[in-house]
Design a protein around this motif. Sequence first.
Motif, PDB file in Angstrom:
ATOM      1  N   ILE A 146     -37.885  -8.276  46.421  1.00 19.64           N
ATOM      2  CA  ILE A 146     -37.339  -9.489  46.715  1.00 19.64           C
ATOM      3  C   ILE A 146     -35.971  -9.822  45.980  1.00 19.64           C
ATOM      4  O   ILE A 146     -34.936 -10.184  46.739  1.00 19.64           O
ATOM      5  CB  ILE A 146     -38.165 -10.258  46.594  1.00 19.64           C
ATOM      6  N   GLU A 147     -35.611  -9.482  44.676  1.00 20.60           N
ATOM      7  CA  GLU A 147     -34.711  -9.863  44.032  1.00 20.60           C
ATOM      8  C   GLU A 147     -33.536  -8.874  44.306  1.00 20.60           C
ATOM      9  O   GLU A 147     -32.439  -9.347  44.526  1.00 20.60           O
ATOM     10  CB  GLU A 147     -34.927  -9.696  42.691  1.00 20.60           C
ATOM     11  N   LYS A 150     -32.303 -10.263  47.801  1.00 25.88           N
ATOM     12  CA  LYS A 150     -31.641 -11.622  47.714  1.00 25.88           C
ATOM     13  C   LYS A 150     -30.130 -11.444  47.001  1.00 25.88           C
ATOM     14  O   LYS A 150     -29.176 -11.849  47.251  1.00 25.88           O
ATOM     15  CB  LYS A 150     -32.316 -12.658  46.813  1.00 25.88           C
ATOM     16  N   GLU A 151     -30.112 -10.315  45.987  1.00 22.47           N
ATOM     17  CA  GLU A 151     -28.754 -10.090  45.365  1.00 22.47           C
ATOM     18  C   GLU A 151     -27.886  -9.806  46.486  1.00 22.47           C
ATOM     19  O   GLU A 151     -26.357  -9.959  46.403  1.00 22.47           O
ATOM     20  CB  GLU A 151     -28.875  -9.136  44.477  1.00 22.47           C
ATOM     21  N   LYS A 153     -27.693 -10.407  49.641  1.00 24.58           N
ATOM     22  CA  LYS A 153     -27.670 -11.538  50.455  1.00 24.58           C
ATOM     23  C   LYS A 153     -28.200 -11.123  51.823  1.00 24.58           C
ATOM     24  O   LYS A 153     -27.548 -11.390  52.814  1.00 24.58           O
ATOM     25  CB  LYS A 153     -26.200 -12.134  50.630  1.00 24.58           C
ATOM     26  N   GLU A 155     -30.913 -11.555  54.797  1.00 24.60           N
ATOM     27  CA  GLU A 155     -31.548 -12.484  55.194  1.00 24.60           C
ATOM     28  C   GLU A 155     -33.239 -12.037  55.140  1.00 24.60           C
ATOM     29  O   GLU A 155     -33.459 -11.148  55.952  1.00 24.60           O
ATOM     30  CB  GLU A 155     -31.231 -13.183  56.558  1.00 24.60           C
ATOM     31  N   LEU A 156     -34.035 -12.973  54.726  1.00 26.67           N
ATOM     32  CA  LEU A 156     -35.382 -12.532  54.958  1.00 26.67           C
ATOM     33  C   LEU A 156     -36.131 -13.490  55.891  1.00 26.67           C
ATOM     34  O   LEU A 156     -37.173 -13.058  56.529  1.00 26.67           O
ATOM     35  CB  LEU A 156     -36.262 -12.796  53.533  1.00 26.67           C
ATOM     36  N   ASN A 157     -35.591 -14.834  55.845  1.00 28.13           N
ATOM     37  CA  ASN A 157     -36.216 -15.822  57.063  1.00 28.13           C
ATOM     38  C   ASN A 157     -36.395 -15.325  58.421  1.00 28.13           C
ATOM     39  O   ASN A 157     -35.180 -14.964  58.885  1.00 28.13           O
ATOM     40  CB  ASN A 157     -35.228 -17.093  56.765  1.00 28.13           C
ATOM     41  N   GLU A 181     -41.260 -15.713  51.802  1.00 27.68           N
ATOM     42  CA  GLU A 181     -39.771 -15.691  52.384  1.00 27.68           C
ATOM     43  C   GLU A 181     -39.758 -16.184  53.727  1.00 27.68           C
ATOM     44  O   GLU A 181     -38.749 -16.063  54.559  1.00 27.68           O
ATOM     45  CB  GLU A 181     -39.107 -14.747  51.921  1.00 27.68           C
TER      46      GLU A 181
END
Length: 289
Positions: A146-147, A150-151, A153, A155-157, A181
Amino acid sequence: MTEKIINGFEISQKKRKQIKEKVELLKAEGVIPGLAVILVGNNPASRSYVTGKGKASQEAGIHFELIEFPETIDEQKLLQEIERLNHDENIHGILVQLPLPKHINEESVIESISPEKDVDGFHPISIGRMMTGQDTFLPCTPHGMIELLKEKKIELNGKHVVVIGRSNIVGKPAGQLFLKENATVTYCHSKTKNMKEITKLADILVVAIGRPKFVTSDYVKEGAVVIDVGVNRLETGKLCGDVDFDDVLKVASYITPVPKGVGPMTITMLLENTVLSAEWVRSSLSRTM
Protein backbone atom coordinates in the motif's frame (compact mmCIF):
# COMPACT_ATOMS: atom_id res chain seq x y z
CA MET A 1 10.21 1.35 -19.69
CA THR A 2 12.08 2.30 -16.51
CA GLU A 3 9.39 4.81 -15.54
CA LYS A 4 7.00 1.86 -15.19
CA ILE A 5 9.13 0.17 -12.52
CA ILE A 6 8.23 0.81 -8.88
CA ASN A 7 11.62 0.82 -7.17
CA GLY A 8 10.91 -0.49 -3.68
CA PHE A 9 14.52 -0.12 -2.65
CA GLU A 10 14.60 3.63 -3.30
CA ILE A 11 11.23 4.20 -1.63
CA SER A 12 12.22 2.12 1.38
CA GLN A 13 15.44 4.11 1.81
CA LYS A 14 13.43 7.33 1.88
CA LYS A 15 11.07 5.93 4.51
CA ARG A 16 13.92 4.55 6.62
CA LYS A 17 15.38 8.06 6.87
CA GLN A 18 12.03 9.22 8.25
CA ILE A 19 12.00 6.29 10.69
CA LYS A 20 15.51 7.19 11.87
CA GLU A 21 14.34 10.73 12.59
CA LYS A 22 11.47 9.36 14.71
CA VAL A 23 13.93 7.13 16.58
CA GLU A 24 16.14 10.11 17.38
CA LEU A 25 13.15 12.02 18.76
CA LEU A 26 12.19 9.05 20.94
CA LYS A 27 15.75 8.71 22.23
CA ALA A 28 15.73 12.39 23.16
CA GLU A 29 12.75 11.56 25.38
CA GLY A 30 14.50 8.59 26.93
CA VAL A 31 12.82 5.83 24.91
CA ILE A 32 15.02 3.52 22.79
CA PRO A 33 12.92 1.37 20.41
CA GLY A 34 13.90 -2.29 20.78
CA LEU A 35 13.29 -5.24 18.45
CA ALA A 36 13.93 -8.89 19.38
CA VAL A 37 14.07 -11.56 16.68
CA ILE A 38 14.04 -15.27 17.50
CA LEU A 39 15.69 -17.61 15.01
CA VAL A 40 15.22 -21.37 15.40
CA GLY A 41 17.59 -23.61 13.44
CA ASN A 42 19.93 -22.58 10.66
CA ASN A 43 17.77 -22.28 7.54
CA PRO A 44 19.92 -20.22 5.11
CA ALA A 45 16.98 -18.17 3.80
CA SER A 46 15.72 -17.42 7.32
CA ARG A 47 19.20 -16.43 8.46
CA SER A 48 19.53 -14.12 5.48
CA TYR A 49 16.20 -12.44 6.28
CA VAL A 50 17.16 -12.03 9.94
CA THR A 51 20.53 -10.54 9.01
CA GLY A 52 18.76 -8.00 6.82
CA LYS A 53 16.38 -7.07 9.64
CA GLY A 54 19.26 -6.66 12.07
CA LYS A 55 21.25 -4.45 9.73
CA ALA A 56 18.25 -2.26 8.92
CA SER A 57 17.38 -1.91 12.62
CA GLN A 58 20.87 -0.84 13.58
CA GLU A 59 21.05 1.67 10.72
CA ALA A 60 17.79 3.22 11.98
CA GLY A 61 19.12 3.39 15.55
CA ILE A 62 16.78 0.66 16.82
CA HIS A 63 18.12 -1.64 19.54
CA PHE A 64 18.25 -5.14 18.01
CA GLU A 65 18.51 -8.48 19.79
CA LEU A 66 18.94 -11.76 17.94
CA ILE A 67 18.06 -14.82 20.02
CA GLU A 68 19.08 -18.13 18.44
CA PHE A 69 17.97 -21.64 19.31
CA PRO A 70 18.88 -25.02 17.79
CA GLU A 71 16.32 -26.74 15.58
CA THR A 72 15.78 -29.31 18.33
CA ILE A 73 14.52 -26.78 20.87
CA ASP A 74 11.52 -27.85 22.93
CA GLU A 75 8.38 -25.82 22.17
CA GLN A 76 7.84 -25.03 25.83
CA LYS A 77 11.30 -23.50 26.13
CA LEU A 78 10.60 -21.31 23.10
CA LEU A 79 7.32 -20.15 24.64
CA GLN A 80 9.13 -19.34 27.89
CA GLU A 81 11.59 -17.13 26.00
CA ILE A 82 8.74 -15.27 24.31
CA GLU A 83 7.08 -14.74 27.68
CA ARG A 84 10.32 -13.28 29.02
CA LEU A 85 10.45 -10.85 26.10
CA ASN A 86 6.79 -9.95 26.62
CA HIS A 87 7.79 -8.53 30.01
CA ASP A 88 11.09 -6.95 28.92
CA GLU A 89 10.55 -3.18 28.98
CA ASN A 90 13.51 -2.63 26.63
CA ILE A 91 11.83 -4.65 23.87
CA HIS A 92 8.96 -3.06 21.95
CA GLY A 93 8.69 -5.59 19.15
CA ILE A 94 8.98 -9.39 19.05
CA LEU A 95 9.34 -11.40 15.86
CA VAL A 96 9.75 -15.16 15.50
CA GLN A 97 11.26 -15.96 12.12
CA LEU A 98 9.12 -18.43 10.18
CA PRO A 99 9.02 -21.23 9.21
CA LEU A 100 9.60 -23.15 12.43
CA PRO A 101 10.58 -26.84 12.74
CA LYS A 102 7.66 -29.25 12.28
CA HIS A 103 7.54 -30.27 15.95
CA ILE A 104 6.70 -26.69 16.96
CA ASN A 105 3.15 -25.36 16.55
CA GLU A 106 3.48 -22.03 14.73
CA GLU A 107 0.00 -20.87 15.77
CA SER A 108 0.79 -21.40 19.45
CA VAL A 109 4.03 -19.48 19.08
CA ILE A 110 2.40 -16.54 17.28
CA GLU A 111 -0.43 -16.38 19.81
CA SER A 112 2.06 -16.34 22.71
CA ILE A 113 3.48 -12.99 21.56
CA SER A 114 1.86 -10.04 23.33
CA PRO A 115 -0.39 -8.18 20.84
CA GLU A 116 1.26 -4.98 22.11
CA LYS A 117 4.59 -6.25 20.76
CA ASP A 118 3.32 -8.13 17.68
CA VAL A 119 5.19 -6.03 15.12
CA ASP A 120 4.70 -8.71 12.43
CA GLY A 121 0.95 -8.17 12.71
CA PHE A 122 0.22 -11.91 12.75
CA HIS A 123 -1.50 -12.30 16.13
CA PRO A 124 -5.25 -13.06 15.87
CA ILE A 125 -5.97 -9.96 17.95
CA SER A 126 -3.93 -7.82 15.55
CA ILE A 127 -5.76 -9.33 12.58
CA GLY A 128 -9.11 -8.75 14.28
CA ARG A 129 -8.27 -5.14 15.01
CA MET A 130 -7.16 -4.65 11.39
CA MET A 131 -10.43 -6.15 10.12
CA THR A 132 -12.49 -3.79 12.26
CA GLY A 133 -10.42 -0.69 11.53
CA GLN A 134 -8.87 -0.29 14.99
CA ASP A 135 -5.33 0.90 15.73
CA THR A 136 -2.97 -2.05 15.46
CA PHE A 137 0.21 -3.30 13.82
CA LEU A 138 -0.46 -3.99 10.15
CA PRO A 139 1.15 -7.04 8.48
CA CYS A 140 4.41 -5.79 7.01
CA THR A 141 4.29 -7.05 3.42
CA PRO A 142 0.71 -5.97 2.62
CA HIS A 143 1.28 -2.65 4.36
CA GLY A 144 4.45 -2.19 2.32
CA MET A 145 2.49 -2.72 -0.90
CA ILE A 146 0.00 0.00 0.00
CA GLU A 147 2.82 2.40 0.86
CA LEU A 148 4.53 1.75 -2.50
CA LEU A 149 1.35 2.57 -4.39
CA LYS A 150 0.71 5.71 -2.34
CA GLU A 151 4.28 6.87 -2.87
CA LYS A 152 3.74 6.61 -6.64
CA LYS A 153 0.39 8.43 -6.22
CA ILE A 154 -1.53 5.52 -7.72
CA GLU A 155 -5.24 5.90 -7.02
CA LEU A 156 -6.78 3.11 -4.93
CA ASN A 157 -10.23 4.55 -4.26
CA GLY A 158 -12.83 2.70 -6.35
CA LYS A 159 -10.26 0.54 -8.16
CA HIS A 160 -10.72 -3.18 -8.76
CA VAL A 161 -7.95 -5.11 -7.02
CA VAL A 162 -7.45 -8.80 -7.76
CA VAL A 163 -5.27 -10.76 -5.32
CA ILE A 164 -3.87 -14.09 -6.47
CA GLY A 165 -3.15 -15.96 -3.25
CA ARG A 166 -4.95 -16.38 0.07
CA SER A 167 -2.20 -16.89 2.65
CA ASN A 168 -2.67 -15.51 6.16
CA ILE A 169 0.59 -13.58 5.84
CA VAL A 170 0.04 -11.79 2.52
CA GLY A 171 -3.05 -12.59 0.47
CA LYS A 172 -5.85 -12.29 3.01
CA PRO A 173 -4.58 -9.18 4.83
CA ALA A 174 -3.67 -7.50 1.52
CA GLY A 175 -7.30 -7.67 0.46
CA GLN A 176 -8.42 -6.16 3.76
CA LEU A 177 -6.01 -3.24 3.47
CA PHE A 178 -7.20 -2.51 -0.06
CA LEU A 179 -10.80 -2.60 1.18
CA LYS A 180 -9.81 0.00 3.78
CA GLU A 181 -8.66 2.19 0.86
CA ASN A 182 -12.13 1.82 -0.72
CA ALA A 183 -11.04 -0.57 -3.45
CA THR A 184 -13.19 -3.46 -4.67
CA VAL A 185 -11.35 -6.72 -3.98
CA THR A 186 -11.50 -10.14 -5.66
CA TYR A 187 -9.46 -13.14 -4.51
CA CYS A 188 -8.13 -15.85 -6.82
CA HIS A 189 -6.47 -19.07 -5.67
CA SER A 190 -5.65 -22.64 -6.70
CA LYS A 191 -9.33 -23.59 -6.99
CA THR A 192 -10.37 -20.53 -9.01
CA LYS A 193 -11.90 -21.29 -12.41
CA ASN A 194 -11.27 -19.04 -15.43
CA MET A 195 -8.56 -17.15 -13.54
CA LYS A 196 -7.34 -15.23 -16.57
CA GLU A 197 -10.81 -13.82 -17.17
CA ILE A 198 -10.87 -12.50 -13.61
CA THR A 199 -7.33 -11.12 -13.46
CA LYS A 200 -7.80 -9.26 -16.75
CA LEU A 201 -10.49 -7.20 -15.01
CA ALA A 202 -8.01 -5.93 -12.42
CA ASP A 203 -6.87 -2.32 -12.23
CA ILE A 204 -4.34 -3.54 -9.67
CA LEU A 205 -3.12 -7.15 -9.70
CA VAL A 206 -1.35 -8.54 -6.62
CA VAL A 207 0.45 -11.86 -7.14
CA ALA A 208 1.51 -13.89 -4.08
CA ILE A 209 1.47 -17.62 -4.87
CA GLY A 210 5.10 -18.78 -4.79
CA ARG A 211 5.22 -20.02 -8.39
CA PRO A 212 8.03 -18.53 -10.50
CA LYS A 213 6.91 -16.47 -13.50
CA PHE A 214 3.36 -17.82 -13.23
CA VAL A 215 1.62 -14.62 -14.37
CA THR A 216 2.28 -13.68 -17.98
CA SER A 217 0.97 -10.78 -20.05
CA ASP A 218 -2.20 -12.68 -21.01
CA TYR A 219 -3.31 -12.46 -17.34
CA VAL A 220 -3.00 -8.68 -17.28
CA LYS A 221 -5.23 -5.89 -18.56
CA GLU A 222 -3.51 -3.19 -20.60
CA GLY A 223 -2.47 -0.41 -18.20
CA ALA A 224 -2.94 -2.41 -14.99
CA VAL A 225 -0.64 -2.01 -11.98
CA VAL A 226 1.10 -5.28 -11.06
CA ILE A 227 2.48 -5.98 -7.58
CA ASP A 228 4.72 -9.07 -7.46
CA VAL A 229 5.19 -10.46 -3.95
CA GLY A 230 6.88 -13.73 -4.92
CA VAL A 231 10.55 -14.49 -4.35
CA ASN A 232 11.78 -17.61 -6.13
CA ARG A 233 15.28 -18.83 -6.92
CA LEU A 234 15.80 -20.34 -10.35
CA GLU A 235 18.24 -23.16 -11.11
CA THR A 236 20.66 -20.52 -12.39
CA GLY A 237 20.67 -19.00 -8.89
CA LYS A 238 18.90 -15.86 -10.11
CA LEU A 239 15.92 -14.51 -8.17
CA CYS A 240 12.58 -14.01 -9.86
CA GLY A 241 9.02 -13.27 -8.82
CA ASP A 242 5.67 -14.89 -9.44
CA VAL A 243 5.30 -12.61 -12.46
CA ASP A 244 7.11 -12.97 -15.78
CA PHE A 245 8.55 -9.48 -15.43
CA ASP A 246 9.84 -8.88 -18.97
CA ASP A 247 6.61 -10.11 -20.54
CA VAL A 248 4.22 -8.25 -18.22
CA LEU A 249 6.28 -5.04 -18.38
CA LYS A 250 5.00 -4.58 -21.94
CA VAL A 251 1.36 -4.21 -20.86
CA ALA A 252 1.49 -2.91 -17.25
CA SER A 253 1.40 0.78 -16.37
CA TYR A 254 3.46 0.06 -13.24
CA ILE A 255 5.15 -3.09 -11.97
CA THR A 256 7.33 -4.05 -9.00
CA PRO A 257 10.56 -5.91 -9.79
CA VAL A 258 12.10 -8.86 -7.94
CA PRO A 259 14.39 -8.13 -6.18
CA LYS A 260 14.13 -4.46 -5.09
CA GLY A 261 10.36 -4.35 -5.17
CA VAL A 262 8.10 -5.32 -2.30
CA GLY A 263 10.88 -7.04 -0.30
CA PRO A 264 12.69 -3.94 1.03
CA MET A 265 9.36 -2.45 2.08
CA THR A 266 8.55 -5.48 4.23
CA ILE A 267 11.56 -4.79 6.47
CA THR A 268 10.82 -1.06 6.43
CA MET A 269 7.29 -1.64 7.72
CA LEU A 270 8.71 -3.89 10.45
CA LEU A 271 10.91 -1.00 11.58
CA GLU A 272 7.94 1.37 11.43
CA ASN A 273 5.84 -0.98 13.57
CA THR A 274 8.63 -1.21 16.14
CA VAL A 275 8.87 2.57 16.36
CA LEU A 276 5.07 2.80 16.57
CA SER A 277 5.13 0.39 19.51
CA ALA A 278 7.72 2.54 21.26
CA GLU A 279 5.63 5.66 20.60
CA TRP A 280 2.59 3.99 22.17
CA VAL A 281 4.69 3.13 25.23
CA ARG A 282 5.87 6.75 25.46
CA SER A 283 2.26 7.98 25.23
CA SER A 284 1.11 5.63 27.99
CA LEU A 285 3.99 6.76 30.20
CA SER A 286 3.07 10.40 29.62
CA ARG A 287 -0.53 9.73 30.66
CA THR A 288 0.58 8.12 33.94
CA MET A 289 2.96 10.92 34.94
